[in-house]
Write a protein that holds these residues in place. Structure first.
Motif, PDB file in Angstrom:
ATOM      1  N   ILE A 147       8.223   5.213   5.839  1.00  0.00           N
ATOM      2  CA  ILE A 147       7.437   6.187   6.585  1.00  0.00           C
ATOM      3  C   ILE A 147       8.088   6.427   7.940  1.00  0.00           C
ATOM      4  O   ILE A 147       8.339   7.563   8.325  1.00  0.00           O
ATOM      5  CB  ILE A 147       5.974   5.721   6.721  1.00  0.00           C
ATOM      6  CG1 ILE A 147       5.335   5.635   5.329  1.00  0.00           C
ATOM      7  CG2 ILE A 147       5.185   6.658   7.638  1.00  0.00           C
ATOM      8  CD1 ILE A 147       3.986   4.957   5.287  1.00  0.00           C
ATOM      9  N   VAL A 148       8.396   5.340   8.666  1.00  0.00           N
ATOM     10  CA  VAL A 148       9.020   5.462   9.986  1.00  0.00           C
ATOM     11  C   VAL A 148      10.243   4.567  10.057  1.00  0.00           C
ATOM     12  O   VAL A 148      10.178   3.381   9.733  1.00  0.00           O
ATOM     13  CB  VAL A 148       8.033   5.076  11.120  1.00  0.00           C
ATOM     14  CG1 VAL A 148       8.715   5.188  12.489  1.00  0.00           C
ATOM     15  CG2 VAL A 148       6.788   5.944  11.077  1.00  0.00           C
TER      16      VAL A 148
ATOM     17  N   ILE B 285      15.189   3.189  -9.614  1.00  0.00           N
ATOM     18  CA  ILE B 285      14.353   2.476  -8.644  1.00  0.00           C
ATOM     19  C   ILE B 285      14.579   2.998  -7.228  1.00  0.00           C
ATOM     20  O   ILE B 285      15.713   3.237  -6.818  1.00  0.00           O
ATOM     21  CB  ILE B 285      14.694   0.974  -8.666  1.00  0.00           C
ATOM     22  CG1 ILE B 285      14.500   0.423 -10.064  1.00  0.00           C
ATOM     23  CG2 ILE B 285      13.871   0.198  -7.651  1.00  0.00           C
ATOM     24  CD1 ILE B 285      15.333  -0.781 -10.328  1.00  0.00           C
ATOM     25  N   VAL B 286      13.481   3.097  -6.482  1.00  0.00           N
ATOM     26  CA  VAL B 286      13.533   3.334  -5.040  1.00  0.00           C
ATOM     27  C   VAL B 286      12.712   2.236  -4.376  1.00  0.00           C
ATOM     28  O   VAL B 286      11.611   1.907  -4.822  1.00  0.00           O
ATOM     29  CB  VAL B 286      12.994   4.725  -4.657  1.00  0.00           C
ATOM     30  CG1 VAL B 286      12.853   4.862  -3.148  1.00  0.00           C
ATOM     31  CG2 VAL B 286      13.907   5.817  -5.190  1.00  0.00           C
ATOM     32  N   MET B 287      13.280   1.646  -3.340  1.00  0.00           N
ATOM     33  CA  MET B 287      12.561   0.660  -2.541  1.00  0.00           C
ATOM     34  C   MET B 287      11.781   1.431  -1.477  1.00  0.00           C
ATOM     35  O   MET B 287      12.358   2.277  -0.790  1.00  0.00           O
ATOM     36  CB  MET B 287      13.551  -0.301  -1.876  1.00  0.00           C
ATOM     37  CG  MET B 287      12.918  -1.518  -1.210  1.00  0.00           C
ATOM     38  SD  MET B 287      12.256  -1.293   0.442  1.00  0.00           S
ATOM     39  CE  MET B 287      13.673  -0.802   1.374  1.00  0.00           C
ATOM     40  N   VAL B 288      10.487   1.178  -1.369  1.00  0.00           N
ATOM     41  CA  VAL B 288       9.647   1.852  -0.378  1.00  0.00           C
ATOM     42  C   VAL B 288       9.102   0.816   0.595  1.00  0.00           C
ATOM     43  O   VAL B 288       8.525  -0.193   0.199  1.00  0.00           O
ATOM     44  CB  VAL B 288       8.502   2.643  -1.035  1.00  0.00           C
ATOM     45  CG1 VAL B 288       7.516   3.157   0.015  1.00  0.00           C
ATOM     46  CG2 VAL B 288       9.063   3.811  -1.837  1.00  0.00           C
ATOM     47  N   GLU B 289       9.298   1.103   1.869  1.00  0.00           N
ATOM     48  CA  GLU B 289       8.906   0.226   2.975  1.00  0.00           C
ATOM     49  C   GLU B 289       7.996   1.030   3.898  1.00  0.00           C
ATOM     50  O   GLU B 289       8.017   2.259   3.879  1.00  0.00           O
ATOM     51  CB  GLU B 289      10.187  -0.218   3.681  1.00  0.00           C
ATOM     52  CG  GLU B 289      10.047  -1.083   4.886  1.00  0.00           C
ATOM     53  CD  GLU B 289       9.626  -2.498   4.588  1.00  0.00           C
ATOM     54  OE1 GLU B 289       8.423  -2.688   4.358  1.00  0.00           O
ATOM     55  OE2 GLU B 289      10.468  -3.399   4.629  1.00  0.00           O
ATOM     56  N   ASP B 290       7.216   0.367   4.699  1.00  0.00           N
ATOM     57  CA  ASP B 290       6.362   1.053   5.658  1.00  0.00           C
ATOM     58  C   ASP B 290       7.170   1.484   6.881  1.00  0.00           C
ATOM     59  O   ASP B 290       7.361   2.667   7.134  1.00  0.00           O
ATOM     60  CB  ASP B 290       5.157   0.196   6.046  1.00  0.00           C
ATOM     61  CG  ASP B 290       5.528  -1.241   6.404  1.00  0.00           C
ATOM     62  OD1 ASP B 290       6.726  -1.560   6.557  1.00  0.00           O
ATOM     63  OD2 ASP B 290       4.606  -2.062   6.529  1.00  0.00           O
TER      64      ASP B 290
ATOM     65  N   ILE C 122       0.830  -1.214   0.000  1.00  0.00           N
ATOM     66  CA  ILE C 122       0.000   0.000   0.000  1.00  0.00           C
ATOM     67  C   ILE C 122       0.862   1.261   0.000  1.00  0.00           C
ATOM     68  O   ILE C 122       0.666   2.135  -0.856  1.00  0.00           O
ATOM     69  CB  ILE C 122      -1.009  -0.004   1.164  1.00  0.00           C
ATOM     70  CG1 ILE C 122      -2.038  -1.115   0.946  1.00  0.00           C
ATOM     71  CG2 ILE C 122      -1.707   1.363   1.290  1.00  0.00           C
ATOM     72  CD1 ILE C 122      -2.978  -1.339   2.115  1.00  0.00           C
ATOM     73  N   PRO C 123       1.838   1.413   0.913  1.00  0.00           N
ATOM     74  CA  PRO C 123       2.641   2.639   0.847  1.00  0.00           C
ATOM     75  C   PRO C 123       3.463   2.730  -0.433  1.00  0.00           C
ATOM     76  O   PRO C 123       3.680   3.829  -0.951  1.00  0.00           O
ATOM     77  CB  PRO C 123       3.516   2.581   2.097  1.00  0.00           C
ATOM     78  CG  PRO C 123       3.529   1.153   2.502  1.00  0.00           C
ATOM     79  CD  PRO C 123       2.204   0.589   2.064  1.00  0.00           C
ATOM     80  N   GLY C 124       3.904   1.593  -0.967  1.00  0.00           N
ATOM     81  CA  GLY C 124       4.640   1.621  -2.227  1.00  0.00           C
ATOM     82  C   GLY C 124       3.776   2.131  -3.364  1.00  0.00           C
ATOM     83  O   GLY C 124       4.184   2.988  -4.154  1.00  0.00           O
ATOM     84  N   TYR C 125       2.560   1.620  -3.443  1.00  0.00           N
ATOM     85  CA  TYR C 125       1.631   2.024  -4.503  1.00  0.00           C
ATOM     86  C   TYR C 125       1.288   3.513  -4.382  1.00  0.00           C
ATOM     87  O   TYR C 125       1.339   4.258  -5.369  1.00  0.00           O
ATOM     88  CB  TYR C 125       0.363   1.177  -4.428  1.00  0.00           C
ATOM     89  CG  TYR C 125      -0.642   1.531  -5.490  1.00  0.00           C
ATOM     90  CD1 TYR C 125      -0.570   0.949  -6.754  1.00  0.00           C
ATOM     91  CD2 TYR C 125      -1.653   2.454  -5.236  1.00  0.00           C
ATOM     92  CE1 TYR C 125      -1.481   1.291  -7.737  1.00  0.00           C
ATOM     93  CE2 TYR C 125      -2.566   2.798  -6.217  1.00  0.00           C
ATOM     94  CZ  TYR C 125      -2.480   2.213  -7.465  1.00  0.00           C
ATOM     95  OH  TYR C 125      -3.376   2.562  -8.439  1.00  0.00           O
TER      96      TYR C 125
END
Length: 193
Positions: free
Chosen positions: A145-146, A112-117, A75-78
């Protein structure tokens, strides 16, 4: 978004919990960030992820693809990819290892960026980054995010976060007495059947 604004989003969503929690890493903590309470509200999620998108653009420039680990990062990645105007894909476990599946691809030269919660120990981030590096794109860095480790988790790439916190986490056999006196609960999803 300031640190206090990010914390206000967690508080308003009843997502900042206090007690004795078993984290997905197996460590124990007196604080748990129930991010799914943020993600159940599309407006709140959009606000937080738009701020993360701005931070990513400031830190890494143009991004072509956001890659996230399943399931917590989807969800945060999208939503962050939406804010960046780029594609969003995710990795998921196949035979215990993160892989791109479902026809997802990372073409040569893709930024590319890796996005995690939330990052605590950085294990899932490191595993996601390892999967990304098996493809020909250019990994610019990672964002979350955190960052519960307050910058101490080594994920193998530059990491930016909306909020850095120094939330203690303890092995189960090294709990402070006050935490040991509270029954432990596991609010996350990793061990769910």
């Amino acid at each position: 978004m300031t640190d206090e604004e990010v914390l206000a989003e967690f508080r308003a969503a009843d997502a900042l919990l206090e007690g004795h929690f078993i984290l997905s890493s197996g460590l124990r903590s007196p604080i748990f960030l129930q991010k799914m309470r943020i993600f159940e509200d599309p407006v709140r999620t959009g606000r937080v992820c738009a701020a993360l998108g701005r931070l990513i653009r400031e830190s890494f420039g143009q991004v072509d693809i956001v890659v996230s680990p399943a399931i917590g990062g989807i969800i945060p990645g999208y939503e962050t990819a939406r804010a960046l105007g780029c594609k969003a894909v995710f990795v998921e476990r196949e035979e215990g290892e993160f892989q791109l599946r479902r026809g997802f691809e990372i073409p040569p030269g893709a930024r590319i960026v890796m996005v995690e919660d939330i990052v605590t120990t950085g294990l899932s981030s490191r595993e996601c980054i390892a999967a990304i590096r098996r493809h020909p794109g250019e990994l610019l860095g990672a964002a979350c995010i955190v960052d519960r480790s307050n910058g101490k988790a080594d994920i193998g790439a530059p990491l930016v976060s909306l909020l850095r916190m120094d939330i203690p986490a303890y092995p189960a056999d090294q709990l402070p007495p006050g935490l040991a006196a509270i029954p432990a609960v596991k609010p996350g999803s990793r061990a769910m059947a």
